[in-house]
Enzyme design. Structure first.
Site, PDB file in Angstrom:
ATOM      1  N   PHE A 154      -1.285  -1.847  -1.620  1.00 59.29           N
ATOM      2  CA  PHE A 154       0.060  -1.526  -1.124  1.00 59.29           C
ATOM      3  C   PHE A 154       0.095  -1.129   0.349  1.00 59.29           C
ATOM      4  O   PHE A 154       1.150  -1.163   0.972  1.00 59.29           O
ATOM      5  CB  PHE A 154       0.673  -0.379  -1.962  1.00 59.29           C
ATOM      6  CG  PHE A 154       0.150   0.996  -1.583  1.00 59.29           C
ATOM      7  CD1 PHE A 154       0.636   1.656  -0.463  1.00 59.29           C
ATOM      8  CD2 PHE A 154      -0.847   1.613  -2.323  1.00 59.29           C
ATOM      9  CE1 PHE A 154       0.149   2.911  -0.096  1.00 59.29           C
ATOM     10  CE2 PHE A 154      -1.340   2.863  -1.962  1.00 59.29           C
ATOM     11  CZ  PHE A 154      -0.844   3.510  -0.841  1.00 59.29           C
ATOM     12  N   LYS A 178      -1.932 -12.441  -5.282  1.00 62.50           N
ATOM     13  CA  LYS A 178      -1.306 -11.447  -6.168  1.00 62.50           C
ATOM     14  C   LYS A 178      -1.114 -10.197  -5.318  1.00 62.50           C
ATOM     15  O   LYS A 178      -2.020  -9.405  -5.124  1.00 62.50           O
ATOM     16  CB  LYS A 178      -2.241 -11.150  -7.343  1.00 62.50           C
ATOM     17  CG  LYS A 178      -1.565 -10.647  -8.609  1.00 62.50           C
ATOM     18  CD  LYS A 178      -0.776  -9.352  -8.482  1.00 62.50           C
ATOM     19  CE  LYS A 178      -1.604  -8.105  -8.592  1.00 62.50           C
ATOM     20  NZ  LYS A 178      -0.808  -6.874  -8.323  1.00 62.50           N
ATOM     21  N   SER A 231      -8.531   0.012  -4.324  1.00 61.45           N
ATOM     22  CA  SER A 231      -9.337   1.209  -4.578  1.00 61.45           C
ATOM     23  C   SER A 231     -10.721   0.826  -5.119  1.00 61.45           C
ATOM     24  O   SER A 231     -10.902  -0.255  -5.699  1.00 61.45           O
ATOM     25  CB  SER A 231      -8.621   2.075  -5.615  1.00 61.45           C
ATOM     26  OG  SER A 231      -8.497   1.355  -6.830  1.00 61.45           O
ATOM     27  N   CYS A 286      -7.528   2.557   4.920  1.00 64.07           N
ATOM     28  CA  CYS A 286      -8.930   2.693   4.506  1.00 64.07           C
ATOM     29  C   CYS A 286      -9.798   3.048   5.696  1.00 64.07           C
ATOM     30  O   CYS A 286     -10.976   3.336   5.535  1.00 64.07           O
ATOM     31  CB  CYS A 286      -9.412   1.415   3.845  1.00 64.07           C
ATOM     32  SG  CYS A 286      -9.417   0.033   4.977  1.00 64.07           S
TER      33      CYS A 286
END
Ligand code: NAD
Length: 489
Positions: A154, A178, A231, A286
Site C-alpha cells: 500500500f 495484483k 511485509s 521501507c
C-alpha cells in the site's frame, strides 16, 4: 462509514485491454485523509485470474516476437504521458494513500526515472558472441519468461508497481499485477496510460483482490515468475508457496533501518536528514529511519532532530497513516516504550487535523533512551517514529544494527571518511548510506535489501532486474564440417 463527496468510480479488473466489471464481492477503499469511502475494490476469485493469465498467454507470442528496441518505444511514450498527467496521478496517490501532494509528485517522478531506465535497456542488455574454438561460435541471447506477476503493497501505489512493470514488459514478458486492495486506484490509471502509449491488449493485466488472489498467483501453473513487495511475514509466505510451485520468485520484505550517529556529524545536515527520513510518507517507507544509535555525546544532535521534528505538522507537511488500525498500532508501540522507561521527547499521539477529524494521523515522534531489547527497537513500526538508543562504542552500535533480522538500509552520520568506511563495511544491510537519511540507490543502481528484507537472488530494479525477468539461451554454432571433431566443441 461515510462516503466521500469526491468518490471515484468502482475499481475494475483489467484484462485483455478492457476494464472488466464482473459482479464480485467488494471491499471499501477508504481515504486515510478523512476516513471516508472513496471507491470499492473487487475481491476477485481464481476464475478472474485464470482469464487474465489466458489473455496474457495469448498476447505473449506477438509481444515477445518484437525486438527490444521496438518494445521500449511504448515506454518512451508512456514516460511522456506520466509527465503530462503528473498532477492527476499525484492527486490519486494522495486520495488513496494519504501522503502529501509533494510526496505523491516525487513518487510519480520516480516512476518516470524508472521508465527512463527501461528506455535504455537496448543499450544495456548485451548479448555476447565469441569464437570458443576453431570454427565454433558461442552466443548468448536474453529471452522473456512468459506470463509473470507482480504483487504490490500500500505504501507506494504508483512507484512500487513501476519497479517491475516497465522492465518486465519491455523485456518481453506479459504481466498480471495484483495491487494492494487498500490502494487500487493508481493502477487503474496506469493501465489506461499504458494502453494510450500503444501497449497491445493482454500484455498488461490487473487482478484486484486480497490474499486469495496472491495465493492463486503462487499456485497458477502458467505464471512463470512472481515478484512481491510487502511485509516480511507475507514475503515469506509468497516465497515459499510460489517457490514450492517451481516459480522464479523475488520477495522484498519489511525493514528496520538503523542510523549510526557519531558526535562529529554535521548537526544541521544530520538533523534535517534524520527528521525527514523518519517522517517522510508518515514513516511508511521501507527505507525510513526507524532506529538511531547515538555514539557518545550526541545530545546536541538529538536536540536539533527534535527541533526539526516539531516543524513537521500533520495535515500540512505530514500525511496520514493508512488505516485506523495502523494509527492504533503505532500509538501502542509508543505507549509501551514509555511504560518500559523510554523518554518521549516529541509526542505524536492523539493528534487530530482540523477539518479532517476522521483522518488517521500520527504526529512526528522522537523517543530517547530506547533499549535494544525493547519491542519498539526491534520491530517495524511503520509510522513517523524515531527510537534513539545510546552507546559509547561504535562497535556496539554496529552490533545493535547487525542483530536486527532485517537488512534493508543503514546509514552513518560523521565527517570522518575513515569512520564512514568502517561503519558502512560492517553494517548488515543491502543499502548503506553516509550522511543520508534515505539511501535509495537511484537508477541504474538496483534496489534491494539483505536478510529478512529480501528473499531470492538479486535486486528488484536496475541492472539486477534484467536477470530476474529474462532467461539466457546459449547457442553453439559449427558450420565448417572440417572443424576438429571432439567430445566438446
Ligand atoms: P502486506 O505484506 O500486508 O501486503 C502486500 C501484498 O500482499 C498486498 O497486495 C496484500 O493484498 C497481500 N497480502 C496481505 N496479506 C497476505 C497474506 N496473508 N497472504 C497473501 N497475500 C497477502 O504489506 P503492506 O502492509 O501492504 O505494505 C507495507 C510493508 O511493505 C512494510 O512491511 C514495508 O516495509 C514493506 N515494503 C517493503 C519494500 C521493500 O522494497 N523491501 C518496499 C515497500 C514496502
Amino acid at each position: 462509514m461515510k462516503t466521500s463527496a469526491t468518490a471515484f468510480s468502482p475499481v475494475a479488473n483489467y484484462i485483455n485491454g478492457a476494464a472488466i466489471n464482473d459482479p464480485l464481492p467488494s471491499m471499501d477503499v477508504i481515504s486515510p485523509l478523512d476516513g471516508t469511502v472513496i471507491s470499492k475494490v473487487p475481491l476477485s476469485k481464481r476464475e478472474t485470474l485464470n482469464k487474465a493469465v489466458e489473455s496474457a498467454q495469448k498476447a505473449f507470442p506477438a509481444w515477445s516476437g518484437q525486438t527490444l528496441k521496438e518494445r521500449v518505444q511504448v515506454f518512451f511514450r508512456f514516460r511522456q504521458l506520466l509527465e503530462k498527467n503528473l498532477e492527476e496521478l499525484s492527486k490519486l496517490i494522495v486520495a488513496e494513500n494519504g501522503k502529501t501532494l509533494d510526496e505523491a509528485r516525487a513518487e510519480v517522478f520516480k516512476g518516470m526515472e524508472l521508465c527512463e531506465f527501461t528506455c535504455s535497456l537496448p543499450q544495456i542488455v548485451r548479448d555476447e558472441v565469441q569464437e570458443v574454438s576453431q570454427g565454433i561460435e558461442c552466443r548468448t541471447s536474453h529471452h522473456p519468461l512468459g506470463v509473470v506477476a507482480s504483487i504490490t503493497p500500500f505504501n507506494f501505489p504508483h512507484m512500487v508497481p513501476m519497479w517491475t512493470i516497465p522492465n518486465a514488459l519491455a523485456l518481453g514478458n506479459c504481466m498480471i499485477v495484483k495491487p494492494s486492495e487498500m490502494v487500487p486506484l493508481s493502477m487503474q490509471r496506469i493501465a489506461q496510460l499504458l494502453s494510450e502509449a500503444g501497449l497491445p491488449p493482454g500484455v498488461f493485466n490487473i487482478v484486484n483482490g486480497d490474499r486469495q488472489i496472491v495465493e492463486a498467483i503462487c499456485d497458477h501453473p502458467d505464471i512463470k515468475a512472481v515478484s512481491f513487495v510487502g511485509s516480511t511475514r507475507v514475503a515469506k509466505i509468497v516465497y515459499q508457496r510460489a517457490g514450492s510451485n517451481l516459480k522464479r520468485v523475488l520477495c522484498m520484505g519489511g525493514a528496520k533501518n538503523h542510523l549510526i550517529v557519531l558526535p562529529d556529524a554535521n548537526t544541521e545536515i544530520s538533523a534535517a536528514n534524520i527528521a525527514a527520513s523518519m517522517s517522510g510518507c508518515a514513516g511508511q517507507r521501507c527505507m525510513a529511519a526507524s532506529a538511531m544509535v547515538g555514539v557518545g555525546k550526541v545530545d546536541h544532535i538529538v536536540a536539533a532532530i527534535c527541533e526539526e521534528a516539531r516543524k513537521i505538522v500533520p495535515g500540512e507537511n505530514l500525511g496520514a497513516v493508512i488505516t485506523a488500525e495502523a494509527k492504533a498500532r503505532i500509538e501502542r508501540y509508543i505507549d509501551e516504550a514509555e511504560r518500559e522507561g523510554a523518554k518521549i521527547l516529541v509526542d505524536g499521539r492523539n493528534v487530530s487535523v482540523p477539518g479532517q477529524e476522521g483522518g488517521f494521523y500520527v504526529g512526528p515522534t522522537v523517543i530517547d533512551y530506547v533499549r535494544p531489547d525493547m519491542k519498539i527497537a526491534q520491530e517495524e513500526v511503520f509510522g513517523p517514529v524515531l527510537s534513539i538508543m545510546r552507546t559509547d562504542d561504535v562497535d556496539e552500535a554496529i552490533r545493535i544494527e547487525n542483530a536486527s533480522p532485517y537488512g534493508n538500509a543503514a546509514s552513518v552520520f560523521t565527517q570522518n571518511g575513515k569512520m564512514a568506511d568502517y561503519v558502512t563495511e560492517r553494517v548488515s544491510a543491502g543499502m548503506a548510506g553516509v550522511n543520508i537519511g534515505v539511501p535509495v540507490p537511484r537508477e541504474p543502481f538496483s534496489f534491494g535489501g539483505w536478510n529478512e528484507s529480501r528473499f531470492g537472488v538479486g535486486d528488484i530494479t536496475g541492472h539486477s532486474s534484467i536477470g530476474f525477468w529474462t532467461q539466457l539461451k546459449k547457442t553453439t554454432t559449427k558450420w565448417n564440417p572440417e572443424a576438429w571433431k571432439d567430445w566438446m566443441s
